[in-house]
Enzyme design. Structure first.
Site, short mmCIF file in Angstrom:
data_model
loop_
_atom_site.label_atom_id
_atom_site.label_comp_id
_atom_site.label_asym_id
_atom_site.label_seq_id
_atom_site.Cartn_x
_atom_site.Cartn_y
_atom_site.Cartn_z
N ASP A 5 -10.95 -11.87 10.21
CA ASP A 5 -9.90 -12.02 9.21
C ASP A 5 -8.54 -12.19 9.90
O ASP A 5 -7.87 -11.21 10.21
CB ASP A 5 -9.91 -10.77 8.33
N ASP A 29 -5.80 -13.76 8.74
CA ASP A 29 -4.65 -13.64 7.83
C ASP A 29 -3.50 -14.57 8.22
O ASP A 29 -2.35 -14.13 8.38
CB ASP A 29 -4.14 -12.19 7.78
N HIS A 76 -11.08 -14.22 3.13
CA HIS A 76 -12.30 -13.48 2.81
C HIS A 76 -13.40 -14.41 2.32
O HIS A 76 -14.59 -14.17 2.57
CB HIS A 76 -12.01 -12.41 1.76
N GLU A 81 -9.09 -13.64 -1.98
CA GLU A 81 -8.39 -13.96 -0.74
C GLU A 81 -9.13 -15.09 -0.04
O GLU A 81 -10.34 -15.00 0.21
CB GLU A 81 -8.30 -12.74 0.18
N ASP A 141 -4.73 -13.93 -2.96
CA ASP A 141 -4.08 -13.60 -1.69
C ASP A 141 -4.03 -14.89 -0.88
O ASP A 141 -5.06 -15.37 -0.39
CB ASP A 141 -4.85 -12.51 -0.94
N HIS A 173 0.87 -1.17 0.00
CA HIS A 173 0.00 0.00 0.00
C HIS A 173 0.91 1.23 0.00
O HIS A 173 1.99 1.20 0.59
CB HIS A 173 -0.88 0.06 1.25
#
Length: 518
Positions: free
Chosen positions: A389, A391, A353, A350, A378, A184
């Protein structure tokens, strides 16, 4: 209410000399004031000394984990503030050693140059390191403070620190042996007081990234961070404030220019704030229209500057918003079709998700694939016992095998790939854990690729599926699939054939075949 009775505090107890405490405390007013002044001065000195001690102790406690040198034989920085030595001393370039290896810093299944189904593993997988989780993740959660203090961090978000992180990033990428990274804009360069200052900060860091990339490494994708700053609390492209919409557009414009300059292969839109908390105060139709206009403008600018990379949208059902407009693959596909954008975008699926939306990752990948929209993955997973989430790095070989079945059917992911949008657990705090986590994730997907290739080459599972739909491999079936069979004709055939014979789906056999390849 006093902690003890007043009478007890003033009781005339006798001292050893026979005098009462009251008598001992009776002094001349001037002497009392002098004594009180001296006591106050002494007290102030003691308090100041105590504060200095506490400050020194807190500095040692806080700073010590952040300033230990990467190379124990050198200082952290020289007089110019530049880092000296390696960021990851003692960690070699990661190599393939095969399944029998017990070395945690070696690949067991990922052999980059090995050819699987006519393509090198590195070209099937196209791995990427996520800058934000790897170099900006601190282990903080809603209930606890950061747990990770990487040796190169100085506790600031300065431009100098941003450059140091970028150098660490490329050393990590090179030692891991991958060719791509994702970011980002505000992960890699600090926000300024103005948009102009923020752009200048980004330019300075990007100049260094361009130098460090060389000709081999490039961004898999980049994106504008339109969710962290308070200005984006109502969203970016769907904000109710025109000024925020314009600011978001300017930020996307700049980030797209940066990706183009770095030779990036994709540009991503993740709408973490593009949704709503309540419909009572939301004009959903207007927000969706605004989002479409925003994406149309992005397409136009991409073409204007000659950026040939793909534009990606990453579906997610919720978090941080109650409802996100790109809920899942099907919802996002419908949005793109409605607004005539279906040919301009691909989807970044993802896995975590997918499960948040109530689907499996395999379901979302297949839904994207059959719509011609699968562009990137992802690579992460969630915990089935936790409803958010998380991750996590993917370690489930069965899930990885299903993922790779979709990728192979899709003919690969290029210009997309697998980005490790995954972070260390809060309790994993060693620098080497960054390598171990990525090695584990890469090996899991590499093993999934091997298993998927085994299933395809064996053909038994594909034959089972083909046989299940065998009745459509007939003249009438072909007419149906070509859209040439009307209801009158089908009614006539139903009366002619009578009650149909419905065979077993053989689900258990399919599962047995699949498990035999794991």
């Amino acid at each position: 209410m006093t902690p003890y009775p007043i009478s007890a505090r003033h009781s005339p107890e006798k001292s050893k000399g026979g005098q009462s405490r009251t008598q001992l405390l009776r002094v001349h007013d001037d002497d009392f004031q002098l004594q009180s002044g001296l006591e106050i001065k002494n007290m102030n000195k003691r308090v100041l000394f105590l504060l200095l001690c506490l400050n020194a102790v807190s500095y040692l406690v806080i700073a010590e984990p952040q300033t230990c040198p990467a190379d124990l034989g050198r200082k952290c920085t020289d007089d110019s503030g530049e880092w000296e030595g390696e960021f990851f001393p003692g960690i070699p370039k990661i190599k393939y050693e095969g399944p029998i290896s017990k070395n945690p810093l070696a690949y067991k299944w990922y052999n980059a140059e090995e050819v699987i189904l006519g393509k090198k593993m590195k070209d099937w997988l196209r791995f990427s390191v996520a800058f934000w989780h790897t170099f900006r993740g601190t282990g903080v959660d809603p209930f606890g403070a950061p747990t990770k203090y990487w040796p190169w961090e100085d506790g600031t978000n300065s431009l100098a620190m941003a450059k140091r992180r970028m150098r660490a990033n490329f050393e990590f990428i090179n030692k891991l042996g991958v060719d791509r990274w994702c970011f980002h804009d505000r992960d890699i360069a600090p926000d300024g007081k103005t948009l102009e200052e923020s752009n200048a900060n980004l330019d300075e860091v990007i100049a260094l990234a361009k130098e460090l990339q060389g000709r081999k490494i490039r961004p898999l994708w980049g994106t504008a961070q339109l969710f962290l700053h308070p200005r984006y609390m109502h969203g970016g492209a769907t904000s109710s404030e025109l000024g925020v919409y314009a600011y978001a557009a300017a930020q996307v414009k700049k980030t797209m220019e940066v990706i183009h300059y770095l030779g990036g292969e994709n540009f991503l839109f993740w709408g973490g704030r593009e949704g709503y908390q309540s419909l009572l105060n939301t004009d959903m139709e207007r927000e969706l229209n605004h989002l479409a206009r925003f994406l149309e403008a992005a397409v136009a600018y991409k073409k204007k500057i000659g950026f040939n990379g793909a534009l990606l949208i990453e579906p997610k059902p919720q978090e941080p918003t109650k409802h996100q407009y790109d809920w899942d693959v099907a919802t996002t596909s419908n949005f793109l079709r409605k607004y005539g954008l279906i040919d301009e975008f691909k989807l970044n699926v993802e896995c975590n998700h997918a499960t948040l939306a109530g689907h499996s990752c395999y379901h979302e990948l297949e839904t994207a694939r059959i719509s011609g929209l699968l562009g990137n993955i992802d690579a992460n997973t969630g915990d089935p016992q936790i409803g958010w989430d998380t991750d996590q790095f993917m370690t489930d070989v069965a899930e990885a095998t299903l993922v790779m079945l979709s990728v192979i059917k899709n003919g690969g992911l290029a210009p997309g790939g697998f980005n490790f949008d995954a972070k260390l657990r809060r309790e994993s705090t060693d620098v080497e854990d960054l390598f171990i986590a990525h090695i584990g994730g890469m090996d899991t997907l590499a093993r999934g690729l091997r298993n998927a290739a085994k299933l395809i080459e064996d053909g038994t599972l594909a034959e089972l599926v083909h046989k299940r739909y065998g009745s459509f491999d007939t003249e009438i079936g072909a007419q149906i699939e070509a859209g040439k069979a009307d209801f009158e004709m089908l009614e006539k055939k139903a009366m002619e054939w009578g009650e149909p014979n419905v065979p077993s789906a053989k689900q258990e056999l399919a599962e047995m075949i699949f498990q035999s390849a794991i």
